[in-house]
Design a protein around this motif. Structure first.
Motif, PDB file in Angstrom:
ATOM      1  N   VAL A 266      26.438 -29.532   7.015  1.00  0.00           N
ATOM      2  CA  VAL A 266      27.365 -30.025   5.928  1.00  0.00           C
ATOM      3  C   VAL A 266      28.664 -29.208   6.037  1.00  0.00           C
ATOM      4  N   THR A 267      28.366 -27.961   6.282  1.00  0.00           N
ATOM      5  CA  THR A 267      29.696 -27.112   6.611  1.00  0.00           C
ATOM      6  C   THR A 267      30.161 -27.093   7.965  1.00  0.00           C
ATOM      7  N   ALA A 268      29.338 -27.575   8.949  1.00  0.00           N
ATOM      8  CA  ALA A 268      29.859 -27.433  10.275  1.00  0.00           C
ATOM      9  C   ALA A 268      29.843 -25.681  10.570  1.00  0.00           C
ATOM     10  N   ARG A 269      28.796 -25.056  10.524  1.00  0.00           N
ATOM     11  CA  ARG A 269      28.953 -23.469  10.655  1.00  0.00           C
ATOM     12  C   ARG A 269      27.398 -23.079  11.145  1.00  0.00           C
ATOM     13  N   VAL A 270      27.658 -22.328  12.123  1.00  0.00           N
ATOM     14  CA  VAL A 270      26.509 -21.578  12.708  1.00  0.00           C
ATOM     15  C   VAL A 270      26.249 -20.532  11.680  1.00  0.00           C
ATOM     16  N   LYS A 271      24.781 -20.478  11.361  1.00  0.00           N
ATOM     17  CA  LYS A 271      24.254 -19.808  10.383  1.00  0.00           C
ATOM     18  C   LYS A 271      23.777 -18.386  10.812  1.00  0.00           C
ATOM     19  N   ARG A 272      23.010 -18.710  12.061  1.00  0.00           N
ATOM     20  CA  ARG A 272      22.531 -17.512  12.579  1.00  0.00           C
ATOM     21  C   ARG A 272      22.127 -17.971  14.000  1.00  0.00           C
ATOM     22  N   ILE A 273      21.712 -16.681  14.804  1.00  0.00           N
ATOM     23  CA  ILE A 273      21.186 -16.954  16.000  1.00  0.00           C
ATOM     24  C   ILE A 273      19.789 -16.079  16.284  1.00  0.00           C
ATOM     25  N   VAL A 274      18.779 -16.803  16.517  1.00  0.00           N
ATOM     26  CA  VAL A 274      17.447 -16.474  16.386  1.00  0.00           C
ATOM     27  C   VAL A 274      16.889 -16.270  17.858  1.00  0.00           C
ATOM     28  N   PRO A 275      16.384 -14.921  18.086  1.00  0.00           N
ATOM     29  CA  PRO A 275      15.689 -14.556  19.548  1.00  0.00           C
ATOM     30  C   PRO A 275      14.470 -15.197  19.473  1.00  0.00           C
ATOM     31  N   LEU A 276      13.831 -15.833  20.572  1.00  0.00           N
ATOM     32  CA  LEU A 276      12.684 -16.323  20.788  1.00  0.00           C
ATOM     33  C   LEU A 276      11.793 -15.454  21.271  1.00  0.00           C
ATOM     34  N   ASP A 474       8.753 -22.566  13.409  1.00  0.00           N
ATOM     35  CA  ASP A 474       8.997 -22.920  12.313  1.00  0.00           C
ATOM     36  C   ASP A 474      10.595 -23.021  12.100  1.00  0.00           C
ATOM     37  N   ALA A 475      11.103 -23.323  10.907  1.00  0.00           N
ATOM     38  CA  ALA A 475      12.409 -23.501  10.688  1.00  0.00           C
ATOM     39  C   ALA A 475      13.270 -22.196  10.804  1.00  0.00           C
ATOM     40  N   ASN A 476      12.535 -21.029  10.910  1.00  0.00           N
ATOM     41  CA  ASN A 476      13.130 -19.770  10.925  1.00  0.00           C
ATOM     42  C   ASN A 476      13.184 -19.342  12.263  1.00  0.00           C
ATOM     43  N   GLY A 477      12.573 -20.132  13.308  1.00  0.00           N
ATOM     44  CA  GLY A 477      12.554 -19.737  14.677  1.00  0.00           C
ATOM     45  C   GLY A 477      11.377 -18.949  15.067  1.00  0.00           C
ATOM     46  N   GLN A 478      10.410 -18.935  14.003  1.00  0.00           N
ATOM     47  CA  GLN A 478       9.287 -17.877  14.329  1.00  0.00           C
ATOM     48  C   GLN A 478       8.209 -18.818  15.047  1.00  0.00           C
ATOM     49  N   GLN A 479       7.668 -18.355  16.263  1.00  0.00           N
ATOM     50  CA  GLN A 479       6.606 -19.307  16.943  1.00  0.00           C
ATOM     51  C   GLN A 479       5.429 -19.321  16.019  1.00  0.00           C
ATOM     52  N   VAL A 480       4.775 -20.630  16.043  1.00  0.00           N
ATOM     53  CA  VAL A 480       3.524 -20.846  15.195  1.00  0.00           C
ATOM     54  C   VAL A 480       2.468 -21.432  16.290  1.00  0.00           C
ATOM     55  N   TRP A 481       3.095 -21.919  17.514  1.00  0.00           N
ATOM     56  CA  TRP A 481       2.158 -22.179  18.617  1.00  0.00           C
ATOM     57  C   TRP A 481       2.696 -22.197  20.069  1.00  0.00           C
ATOM     58  N   ASP A 482       1.891 -21.798  20.843  1.00  0.00           N
ATOM     59  CA  ASP A 482       2.611 -22.006  22.373  1.00  0.00           C
ATOM     60  C   ASP A 482       1.287 -22.469  23.203  1.00  0.00           C
ATOM     61  N   SER A 483       1.599 -23.256  24.175  1.00  0.00           N
ATOM     62  CA  SER A 483       0.463 -23.890  24.960  1.00  0.00           C
ATOM     63  C   SER A 483      -0.049 -22.947  25.933  1.00  0.00           C
ATOM     64  N   GLY A 484       0.304 -21.754  25.985  1.00  0.00           N
ATOM     65  CA  GLY A 484      -0.051 -20.682  27.013  1.00  0.00           C
ATOM     66  C   GLY A 484      -0.197 -20.956  28.432  1.00  0.00           C
TER      67      GLY A 484
END
Length: 638
Positions: A266-276, A474-484
């Motif tokens: 909506v505002t065309a703004r980068v809100k945050r950068i999330v490391p993986l 999840d929407a906050n960039g936190q991993q909930v699953w990985d196929s390992g």
């Protein structure tokens, strides 16, 4: 299949009226205002190849990113070899036929097409300038007659683009890669384009300028900011975009930076950068095959490696809503290294055994056996010694308290350098060595003792490229699953078969490459099977992810309905010739290429039954090595 421009049908298509499959995330096909009738959720899904368009062009990226328009029954495929968009008649998916082309040079001299998205009868095309560091543009065409509707300027190197679900907004990832000699480095950004009037598109820029000066903070969080002399905005390179189902939020994968950017549309703004974060390959669930043994005595050996970490570095990502009402992001964790100036001899040495010129490029990837050789770095001068690494120290060591398992002792990496151990694995030299509080390297002498007058780096960790996996965040960039280790383990198992007939054991060609003879174990020291392309769709109550394995080839199907417990449903690899010798220097002719089948899946596009010419769900796959656009149907079991 097509041969020399002719189309030869493969298999007939049967109608599957009971299934309704709708695309999830941004960039879908035409919306249907009429809700589809309730459907039964299938128990299982499998793929069957039904058709193919063959360009006859080998290893020139003649088929990359596919898209489809339901009303005109036309497919659109990025053909990088032409720098254009191939237009296919797909009214008969068993026999797709080339009927036209969208040429980017018609809107800008010397330009080329990078990506495509289709929605509501509009075809949006990302157009790269002849000089890739210059701003590009997005051009919009009508699918029905290929007429140009409008265009708008965007950032440098526009690539992946996608519509919001309502079709009123278009987002494009402006990757902003530097020039090959690293003399020019434009900023990365995301253009947010209002296309409610497609004849007059209006672009706003979601850039990263607000993060400039936050290098130290981002690094401390785990975001890779490492381009020499680059600001944060220059260093971040958006790769792929996923849009939330509500169309208000998007995420961009920052592949080289191992991070996600969250964007407020909506505002065309980068809100945050999330490391993986990083994948610990010392854990049993994250085991991998890290040794290819340079073609000598190749073998499958999936095992743990304490001290080795994977950077997820996703390429394609997609967003979907799960049954709990939350939005999740699924990623194909390909991995990617920065390698600019790798063809410039001056970067690697002065021709007399000396250190190269760091102003001539930037290369971060190196094999472990060269990084930790007891004789130091200069033995590789005038060969492949990165100039920036040579400026840090004269050699490197492995911490024996971490790497004793492979034979490292004080001052000597021991058998860790062996080809059947870690030796040939490619890692980044930019991470993992001990530093002082200010980030400068802590130096050691050749005996492995900390010494301010020393000239050796000490690596406590080694970081390799990609996760060899798919992940859900999840929407906050936190991993909930990985196929390992599941993908490599499956490819090594007796359950995995290759070819359209599924009659060739995968284990015979485990971790092979996609551009030469299928050599067992060839890619184990790089990024393994290399999950790269990805698309998501919904079938009844099931959400499915389709993942292309760039190197090994083929498409995996996962049921990701439960984001914390996805299940593999199918794998189909339609490469047909696994023994013929071929290479870039000896490319197969069109007839031989046809017999090889599909190599190097790059982009995938899902076609829902309501949009499909046959009424059944289809999958388009662009294969960059074989230059083929394959069409698969989904076979459903209830």
């Amino acid at each position: 299949m097509t041969r020399f421009g002719r189309t030869v049908p493969l298999l007939g298509l049967s109608l599957l009226s009971a299934a309704v499959l709708s695309a999830c995330g941004g960039g879908g096909d035409d919306d249907d205002s009429t809700s589809p009738p309730p459907v039964t959720t299938p128990v299982s899904v499998s793929l069957e190849k039904v058709g193919s368009y063959e360009s006859g062009v080998f290893l020139k990226s003649a088929a990359e990113i596919p898209a489809f328009d339901a009303a005109s029954k036309r497919g659109f495929v990025v053909n990088a070899q032409k720098g254009a968009l191939d237009v296919l008649d797909m009214s008969q998916p068993a026999a797709p036929r080339l009927i036209g082309q969208i040429d980017a040079t018609a809107v800008r001299a010397g330009a080329s097409v990078n990506s495509v998205a289709v929605q509501g009868g509009l075809v949006a095309v990302a157009v790269q300038d002849a000089v890739k560091t210059n701003p590009g543009l997005v051009a919009i065409y009508r699918a029905a007659d290929l007429s140009l509707v409008g265009q708008v300027a965007v950032g440098a190197l526009p690539d992946m683009l996608t519509f919001t679900p309502d079709g009123k907004t278009l987002l494009v990832a402006n990757e902003g890669e530097p020039s090959d000699d690293y003399q020019i480095d434009p900023e990365g950004s995301i253009s947010v384009i209002d296309v409610s009037d497609p004849a007059k598109p209006v672009a706003r820029v979601a850039d990263f300028s607000a993060f400039n000066g936050q290098n130290a903070s981002l690094l401390a969080q785990g975001v890779r900011i490492f381009g020499p002399g680059a600001s944060v905005a220059q260093d971040l390179e958006p790769e792929y975009i996923a849009v939330a189902p509500d169309g208000k939020t998007a995420w961009a994968s920052l592949q080289e930076n191992n991070a996600l950017a969250e964007i407020d549309i909506v505002t065309a703004r980068v809100k945050r950068i999330v490391p993986l974060g990083y994948k610990d390959h010392g854990l049993a669930e994250n085991a991998l095959d890290f040794a290819d043994n340079d073609g000598e005595n190749p073998a499958i050996h999936i095992t743990t490696a304490p001290g080795l970490y994977g950077m997820y570095q996703p390429d394609a990502i997609a967003a979907y809503q799960a049954g709990d009402g939350n939005t999740y992001i699924v990623s194909a964790n390909e991995g990617d290294a920065r390698a600019w100036g790798e063809g410039t001899p001056a970067y690697f040495g002065d021709g007399a055994g000396g250190v190269g010129d760091p102003s001539k490029g930037f290369v971060e990837e190196w094999r472990i056996k060269h990084l930790v050789h007891k004789d130091g770095f200069l033995r590789r001068a005038d060969d492949d010694l990165p100039a920036h690494l040579a400026g840090l120290a004269k050699g490197a060591l492995l911490n024996p308290s971490v790497f004793a398992w492979c034979g490292a002792v004080a001052g000597n990496p021991g058998d860790c350098r062996a080809d059947d151990q870690l030796g040939r694995l490619k890692v980044t030299w930019t991470l993992g060595y001990q530093t002082h509080a200010d980030g400068s390297p802590r130096l050691f002498n050749q005996d492995g003792v900390a010494d301010p007058a020393g000239d050796r780096l000490m690596y406590d960790r080694l970081y390799t490229y990609g996760g060899r996996s798919i992940s859900i965040w999840d929407a906050n960039g936190q991993q909930v699953w990985d196929s390992g280790s599941a993908i490599e383990s499956f490819l090594a198992s007796a359950d995995c078969k290759l070819g359209a007939a599924r009659n060739v054991p995968c284990a015979d060609h485990f971790n092979t490459g996609h551009d030469e003879t299928a050599q067992l174990d060839a890619r184990s020291s790089a990024k393994g099977p290399e999950p790269e392309g990805l698309t998501v769709g919904r079938l009844g109550d099931k959400t499915l992810a389709f993942i292309g394995l760039e190197r090994m080839g083929g498409v995996l199907v996962y049921d990701i309905t439960n984001p914390r417990a996805p299940m593999r449903m199918d794998y189909l690899n339609t490469r047909e010739n696994w023994t013929q010798a071929f290479s870039e220097d000896e490319a197969p002719d069109a007839a031989a290429l046809s017999r090889l089948g599909d190599l190097g899946p790059e982009g995938l596009h899902f076609i829902a039954p309501k949009d499909s010419p046959t009424g059944e769900p289809l999958l388009m796959v662009g294969n960059e090595v074989s230059g083929t656009t394959a069409v698969y149907r989904l076979k459903l079991t209830y």
